[in-house]
Motif scaffolding. Structure first.
Motif, short mmCIF file in Angstrom:
data_model
loop_
_atom_site.label_atom_id
_atom_site.label_comp_id
_atom_site.label_asym_id
_atom_site.label_seq_id
_atom_site.Cartn_x
_atom_site.Cartn_y
_atom_site.Cartn_z
N MET A 1 -0.33 5.14 -7.29
CA MET A 1 -1.07 6.21 -6.73
C MET A 1 -2.33 6.93 -7.38
N LYS A 2 -3.27 7.01 -7.11
CA LYS A 2 -4.18 7.68 -7.83
C LYS A 2 -4.49 9.26 -7.03
N ILE A 3 -4.13 10.21 -8.16
CA ILE A 3 -3.98 11.41 -7.47
C ILE A 3 -5.14 12.60 -8.36
N LEU A 4 -5.63 13.53 -7.68
CA LEU A 4 -6.50 14.56 -8.24
C LEU A 4 -5.91 15.83 -8.03
N LEU A 5 -5.52 16.22 -9.36
CA LEU A 5 -4.73 17.72 -9.24
C LEU A 5 -5.99 18.67 -9.70
N GLY A 21 2.87 11.51 -13.82
CA GLY A 21 2.81 10.31 -14.76
C GLY A 21 3.99 9.49 -14.80
N LEU A 22 5.08 9.99 -15.26
CA LEU A 22 6.30 9.40 -15.22
C LEU A 22 6.72 8.48 -13.88
N GLU A 23 6.13 9.03 -12.70
CA GLU A 23 6.42 8.21 -11.75
C GLU A 23 5.40 7.13 -11.27
N LYS A 24 4.72 6.84 -12.44
CA LYS A 24 3.83 5.73 -12.47
C LYS A 24 2.38 5.74 -11.48
N ASN A 25 2.23 7.21 -11.73
CA ASN A 25 0.61 7.81 -11.03
C ASN A 25 -0.27 7.85 -11.83
N ASP A 137 8.40 3.16 -2.48
CA ASP A 137 9.29 4.32 -3.24
C ASP A 137 9.80 3.69 -4.50
N GLU A 138 10.44 2.58 -4.18
CA GLU A 138 11.41 1.75 -5.41
C GLU A 138 10.55 0.81 -6.10
N ARG A 139 9.29 0.62 -5.81
CA ARG A 139 8.41 -0.23 -6.63
C ARG A 139 8.98 -1.68 -6.58
N LYS A 140 9.57 -2.13 -5.59
CA LYS A 140 10.14 -3.29 -5.43
C LYS A 140 9.26 -4.17 -4.56
N VAL A 141 9.30 -5.44 -4.81
CA VAL A 141 8.77 -6.48 -3.84
C VAL A 141 9.70 -7.68 -3.49
N LEU A 142 10.06 -8.10 -2.26
CA LEU A 142 10.66 -9.14 -2.10
C LEU A 142 9.67 -10.27 -1.22
N GLU A 154 0.23 -4.55 -11.71
CA GLU A 154 0.32 -5.64 -10.61
C GLU A 154 0.79 -4.92 -9.45
N PHE A 155 2.08 -4.23 -9.39
CA PHE A 155 2.58 -3.72 -8.49
C PHE A 155 1.30 -2.72 -7.62
N ASP A 156 0.77 -1.90 -8.58
CA ASP A 156 -0.23 -0.80 -7.93
C ASP A 156 -1.24 -1.54 -7.32
N LEU A 157 -1.72 -2.78 -7.93
CA LEU A 157 -2.80 -3.39 -7.29
C LEU A 157 -2.42 -4.02 -6.07
N LEU A 158 -1.07 -4.44 -5.91
CA LEU A 158 -0.72 -4.96 -4.44
C LEU A 158 -0.66 -4.23 -3.49
#
Length: 226
Positions: A1-5, A21-25, A137-142, A154-158
């Motif tokens: 996710m792209k966040i503005l603080l 950032g640790l949460e991949k944002n 939330d789990e950053r998982k794709v099936l 790739e996950f963020d892109l999807l």
């Protein structure tokens, strides 16, 4: 996710930026009203974390600007002000949530995730598109109930493709969303082709439908209406 603080307290700014950032944002920062206003005009964000009391202006005015120019952007007010009127004014102007300081960072993270689910995915925890199941939330794709391995980008892109499915997405929008302020450092956006190609290759290898289509000279579309 792209966040503005949008926060002028440096220590809080650092702790929030580090944690998210640790949460991949991708987290960008504005220290005052003017810099926040400029970023909102130029870039698109999934969520804006907004302090009401800012140097050079009032955060409530930024809510009006965001909702006029970027109505899909989620807004969470984070403020030490305990005024009930400020909370009501912010929510009436279009803010989605209000979290008074001090707060726990895991709670902030949970509220951001919930807000993104509501705004982009109708509030569901699992996004189902035919043979694909995505767990943000789990950053998982099936694919066909079997997991596939994606890089963080790739996950963020999807996720971005799915949130904007059946729309034409320009290459510069993809780059800005995935790299934030760093996008300004690139001479061109041709490198995004490799990220899209690798994502598409992994999906096809898992017998997924070919949803990603190139639009010559413009960008891509994630077409679910096959």
């Amino acid at each position: 996710m792209k966040i503005l603080l949008v926060e002028d307290e440096i220590e809080m700014q650092k702790s929030i930026t580090h944690y998210l950032g640790l949460e991949k944002n991708i987290v960008e920062v504005a220290n005052d009203f003017n810099s926040a206003y400029e970023k909102i005009q130029v870039y698109e964000y999934d969520c804006v974390l907004l302090d009401i009391t800012l140097p050079n202006g009032n955060g409530l005015d930024l809510i009006k600007t965001i909702k006029n120019s970027r109505p899909k952007t989620g807004i969470i007010i984070i403020s030490a002000k305990n005024s009930f009127d400020d909370k009501i004014d912010g929510l009436n102007l279009g803010a989605d949530d209000y979290l008074p300081k001090p707060f726990y960072l895991p709670e902030l993270n949970a509220r951001i995730k919930a807000l993104i689910r509501r705004n982009n995915f109708d509030g569901v925890d699992v996004i189902i598109i035919n043979e694909m199941a995505l767990y943000p939330d789990e950053r998982k794709v099936l694919i066909h109930t079997l997991p596939i391995t994606l890089t963080s980008k790739e996950f963020d892109l999807l996720v971005y493709f799915i949130a904007n499915k059946n729309r034409v997405i320009q290459k510069n929008a993809l780059v800005e969303h995935l790299w934030g302020d760093s996008a300004d450092q690139f001479d061109n956006f041709d490198f995004i082709y490799n990220h899209v190609k690798n994502l598409r290759k992994k999906l096809l290898a898992a017998n997924c439908n070919d949803y990603i289509q190139s639009i010559y000279g413009i960008g891509y579309t994630f077409k679910t209406e096959l």
